[in-house]
Design a protein around this motif. Structure first.
Motif, PDB file in Angstrom:
ATOM      1  N   ARG A  82     -23.893   7.770  -0.334  1.00 34.71           N
ATOM      2  CA  ARG A  82     -22.702   7.482   0.120  1.00 34.71           C
ATOM      3  C   ARG A  82     -22.265   6.096   0.173  1.00 34.71           C
ATOM      4  O   ARG A  82     -21.001   5.602  -0.235  1.00 34.71           O
ATOM      5  CB  ARG A  82     -22.457   8.396   1.244  1.00 34.71           C
ATOM      6  CG  ARG A  82     -21.171   8.490   1.648  1.00 34.71           C
ATOM      7  CD  ARG A  82     -20.656   9.078   2.857  1.00 34.71           C
ATOM      8  NE  ARG A  82     -21.296   8.098   4.053  1.00 34.71           N
ATOM      9  CZ  ARG A  82     -20.872   7.143   4.708  1.00 34.71           C
ATOM     10  NH1 ARG A  82     -19.643   6.683   4.094  1.00 34.71           N
ATOM     11  NH2 ARG A  82     -21.448   6.713   5.599  1.00 34.71           N
ATOM     12  N   ARG A  83     -23.006   5.445   1.149  1.00 27.24           N
ATOM     13  CA  ARG A  83     -22.659   4.038   1.592  1.00 27.24           C
ATOM     14  C   ARG A  83     -22.650   3.058   0.150  1.00 27.24           C
ATOM     15  O   ARG A  83     -21.523   2.042   0.233  1.00 27.24           O
ATOM     16  CB  ARG A  83     -23.861   3.522   2.385  1.00 27.24           C
ATOM     17  CG  ARG A  83     -23.714   4.337   3.818  1.00 27.24           C
ATOM     18  CD  ARG A  83     -24.789   3.827   4.816  1.00 27.24           C
ATOM     19  NE  ARG A  83     -24.511   4.256   6.143  1.00 27.24           N
ATOM     20  CZ  ARG A  83     -23.894   3.522   7.200  1.00 27.24           C
ATOM     21  NH1 ARG A  83     -23.265   2.459   6.879  1.00 27.24           N
ATOM     22  NH2 ARG A  83     -23.823   3.968   8.270  1.00 27.24           N
ATOM     23  N   LEU A  84     -23.368   3.255  -0.615  1.00 29.36           N
ATOM     24  CA  LEU A  84     -23.654   2.592  -1.971  1.00 29.36           C
ATOM     25  C   LEU A  84     -22.171   2.668  -2.810  1.00 29.36           C
ATOM     26  O   LEU A  84     -21.766   1.755  -3.440  1.00 29.36           O
ATOM     27  CB  LEU A  84     -24.701   3.143  -2.917  1.00 29.36           C
ATOM     28  CG  LEU A  84     -26.022   2.427  -2.479  1.00 29.36           C
ATOM     29  CD1 LEU A  84     -27.335   2.858  -3.080  1.00 29.36           C
ATOM     30  CD2 LEU A  84     -26.090   0.778  -2.727  1.00 29.36           C
ATOM     31  N   LYS A  85     -21.686   3.997  -2.645  1.00 28.59           N
ATOM     32  CA  LYS A  85     -20.503   4.246  -3.294  1.00 28.59           C
ATOM     33  C   LYS A  85     -19.241   3.683  -2.648  1.00 28.59           C
ATOM     34  O   LYS A  85     -18.124   3.352  -3.516  1.00 28.59           O
ATOM     35  CB  LYS A  85     -20.331   5.777  -3.492  1.00 28.59           C
ATOM     36  CG  LYS A  85     -21.317   6.264  -4.609  1.00 28.59           C
ATOM     37  CD  LYS A  85     -21.130   7.848  -4.737  1.00 28.59           C
ATOM     38  CE  LYS A  85     -22.375   8.453  -5.509  1.00 28.59           C
ATOM     39  NZ  LYS A  85     -22.267  10.014  -5.727  1.00 28.59           N
ATOM     40  N   GLU A  86     -19.323   3.558  -1.494  1.00 22.57           N
ATOM     41  CA  GLU A  86     -18.192   3.076  -0.433  1.00 22.57           C
ATOM     42  C   GLU A  86     -18.209   1.863   0.108  1.00 22.57           C
ATOM     43  O   GLU A  86     -17.228   1.401   0.667  1.00 22.57           O
ATOM     44  CB  GLU A  86     -18.056   4.382   0.690  1.00 22.57           C
ATOM     45  CG  GLU A  86     -17.724   5.848   0.071  1.00 22.57           C
ATOM     46  CD  GLU A  86     -17.653   6.690   1.238  1.00 22.57           C
ATOM     47  OE1 GLU A  86     -17.761   6.313   2.469  1.00 22.57           O
ATOM     48  OE2 GLU A  86     -17.609   7.735   1.034  1.00 22.57           O
ATOM     49  N   GLU A  87     -19.360   1.125  -0.090  1.00 22.73           N
ATOM     50  CA  GLU A  87     -19.319  -0.010   0.808  1.00 22.73           C
ATOM     51  C   GLU A  87     -19.978  -1.191  -0.179  1.00 22.73           C
ATOM     52  O   GLU A  87     -20.663  -0.817  -1.296  1.00 22.73           O
ATOM     53  CB  GLU A  87     -20.431   0.027   2.056  1.00 22.73           C
ATOM     54  CG  GLU A  87     -20.223   1.195   2.973  1.00 22.73           C
ATOM     55  CD  GLU A  87     -21.108   1.008   4.079  1.00 22.73           C
ATOM     56  OE1 GLU A  87     -22.223   0.508   3.906  1.00 22.73           O
ATOM     57  OE2 GLU A  87     -21.000   1.988   5.067  1.00 22.73           O
ATOM     58  N   PRO A  88     -19.951  -2.388   0.286  1.00 19.95           N
ATOM     59  CA  PRO A  88     -20.515  -3.526  -0.565  1.00 19.95           C
ATOM     60  C   PRO A  88     -21.920  -3.444  -0.636  1.00 19.95           C
ATOM     61  O   PRO A  88     -22.437  -2.680   0.209  1.00 19.95           O
ATOM     62  CB  PRO A  88     -20.060  -4.879   0.014  1.00 19.95           C
ATOM     63  CG  PRO A  88     -18.782  -4.317   0.696  1.00 19.95           C
ATOM     64  CD  PRO A  88     -18.927  -2.967   1.078  1.00 19.95           C
ATOM     65  N   TYR A  89     -22.464  -3.582  -1.692  1.00 24.15           N
ATOM     66  CA  TYR A  89     -24.167  -3.360  -1.846  1.00 24.15           C
ATOM     67  C   TYR A  89     -24.653  -4.093  -0.716  1.00 24.15           C
ATOM     68  O   TYR A  89     -25.674  -3.199  -0.023  1.00 24.15           O
ATOM     69  CB  TYR A  89     -24.436  -4.127  -3.163  1.00 24.15           C
ATOM     70  CG  TYR A  89     -25.744  -3.790  -3.424  1.00 24.15           C
ATOM     71  CD1 TYR A  89     -26.402  -2.614  -4.034  1.00 24.15           C
ATOM     72  CD2 TYR A  89     -26.973  -4.788  -2.982  1.00 24.15           C
ATOM     73  CE1 TYR A  89     -27.723  -2.580  -4.242  1.00 24.15           C
ATOM     74  CE2 TYR A  89     -28.189  -4.469  -3.335  1.00 24.15           C
ATOM     75  CZ  TYR A  89     -28.900  -3.307  -4.055  1.00 24.15           C
ATOM     76  OH  TYR A  89     -29.970  -3.045  -4.164  1.00 24.15           O
ATOM     77  N   GLY A  90     -24.610  -5.210  -0.209  1.00 26.51           N
ATOM     78  CA  GLY A  90     -25.199  -5.910   0.982  1.00 26.51           C
ATOM     79  C   GLY A  90     -25.098  -5.204   2.134  1.00 26.51           C
ATOM     80  O   GLY A  90     -26.157  -5.076   2.772  1.00 26.51           O
ATOM     81  N   GLU A  91     -23.858  -4.679   2.381  1.00 24.07           N
ATOM     82  CA  GLU A  91     -23.758  -3.832   3.696  1.00 24.07           C
ATOM     83  C   GLU A  91     -24.627  -2.620   3.558  1.00 24.07           C
ATOM     84  O   GLU A  91     -25.342  -2.244   4.796  1.00 24.07           O
ATOM     85  CB  GLU A  91     -22.132  -3.660   3.963  1.00 24.07           C
ATOM     86  CG  GLU A  91     -21.425  -4.930   4.323  1.00 24.07           C
ATOM     87  CD  GLU A  91     -19.913  -4.434   4.587  1.00 24.07           C
ATOM     88  OE1 GLU A  91     -19.801  -3.159   4.986  1.00 24.07           O
ATOM     89  OE2 GLU A  91     -19.211  -5.169   4.731  1.00 24.07           O
ATOM     90  N   ALA A  92     -24.590  -1.863   2.639  1.00 23.81           N
ATOM     91  CA  ALA A  92     -25.336  -0.508   2.417  1.00 23.81           C
ATOM     92  C   ALA A  92     -26.841  -1.091   2.596  1.00 23.81           C
ATOM     93  O   ALA A  92     -27.427  -0.157   3.149  1.00 23.81           O
ATOM     94  CB  ALA A  92     -25.021  -0.270   1.181  1.00 23.81           C
TER      95      ALA A  92
END
Length: 345
Positions: A82-92
């Protein structure tokens, strides 16, 4: 499991309320509530008293040796997706690193997180994605020391794929040692490396050996199904499997002998005299070609032992001895064709 969840779990196991726990530790009930809900964490000086009160070790309290359940691992992997789809890659990825630091011994989580983030940067063409090479390789290498063979092989597989993408075939080849000799994936990947590095004959041979082994394996598995069908007296299924055996031998260019032999047992069981005589006659005539697959273009790079005349002669004699067995073929004792076949001049 986080420290807050550990505190809640063992507090409840000891049938203590938050107020009772707070009173014994000399803190307030809201403080315990905040620990359990992960709003705040106990002061470092409180860790030993908490562990003693709950009857657990500090390692357990801090979850150093706590294994995540499959449900928890699945939840974390879903959260990563979910984070990969919704957040920048670095943040995830920062979130994922924190989770792996929290559960440093959970090899399945390490492997899954590395795989999903590694694949994502490739599929989504993340800018400067190569900067993470060392980190993902380090995660895979950690799992190589796992006591679980399946995890070790999966980690090695990921490293092989990683270095093949980088065209660093010598490194890719090194990790094939983590696959067992019996694992066909080892030879398949070795064949890919041979092909990529211009060793074409070796690649052909490796693939051909896989094909030949696949025939033997599939033939034995079909034979197992055939035997089950016979035990259950399911003749329709038995005939279907015998036909598949014949098709398999033909597809893999094993030669006429193997194509014919698959139907003899069932014809004998059903006492189909005409078919038994025809098949047995054809098998005897094909004995000399039992090694016909050696000349098939499908296996032209493989090395086979020569089929000696002595071996062919022994096989023919063994077949005749088998055909003379009264228990199996006694129903043909009055058939002149059969008698001529099993008692040649």
């Amino acid at each position: 499991m986080t420290i807050g969840k550990v505190i809640r779990k063992y507090r409840k196991l000891r049938n203590m309320t938050q107020e009772e726990m707070a009173g014994r530790l000399g803190v307030t009930a809201p403080a315990v509530n905040k620990w359990e809900n992960e709003v705040s964490y106990p002061d470092i000086m409180m860790l030993a008293p908490i562990a003693r009160l709950l009857g657990i070790s500090l390692d357990t309290l801090l979850a150093f040796h706590e294994e995540l359940t499959m449900e928890e691992i699945t939840g974390l992997v879903s959260e990563a997706d979910r984070r990969l789809k919704e957040e920048p890659y670095g943040e995830a990825l920062r979130w994922a690193k924190e989770k792996l630091e929290q559960y440093p011994n959970c090899e399945l989580l390490i492997l899954n997180v590395a795989a999903i983030f590694d694949a994502w940067r490739t599929m989504e063409d993340i800018p400067d994605g190569d900067q993470y090479d060392g980190y993902f390789c380090s995660l895979y290498c950690r799992v190589l020391d796992s006591a679980d063979e399946a995890l070790r092989v999966k980690a090695a597989d990921m490293l092989v794929s990683f270095y093949m993408r980088k065209k660093q075939y010598d490194k890719a080849e090194k990790y094939l040692d983590y696959f067992s000799i019996q694992n066909p994936e080892r030879k398949r990947k070795q064949a890919q490396i041979y092909a990529e590095t211009g060793r074409i004959k070796e690649a052909y041979k490796a693939y051909e050996e896989l094909v030949f082994t696949d025939y033997q394996r599939t033939s034995m598995e079909l034979q197992g199904i055939y035997m089950l069908a016979i035990w259950e007296n399911d003749r329709k299924k038995a005939h279907m499997i015998a036909d598949k055996q014949k098709e398999l031998a033909k597809c893999f260019e094993m030669g006429k002998y193997y194509e014919i032999s698959s139907g003899l047992d069932l014809a004998t069981l059903e006492k189909d005299g005409d078919l038994v005589v025809a098949l047995a006659k054809e098998m005897l005539s094909c004995v000399a070609q039992i090694g016909a697959f050696r000349k098939s273009p499908l296996y032209e790079h493989m090395d086979f032992k020569e089929v000696s005349g002595e071996f062919v002669g022994e096989l023919k004699e063994n077949l005749l001895k088998c055909f003379r067995d009264e228990e199996s073929y006694g129903f043909l004792k009055d058939d002149e064709r059969w008698q001529r076949l099993i008692n040649p001049l």
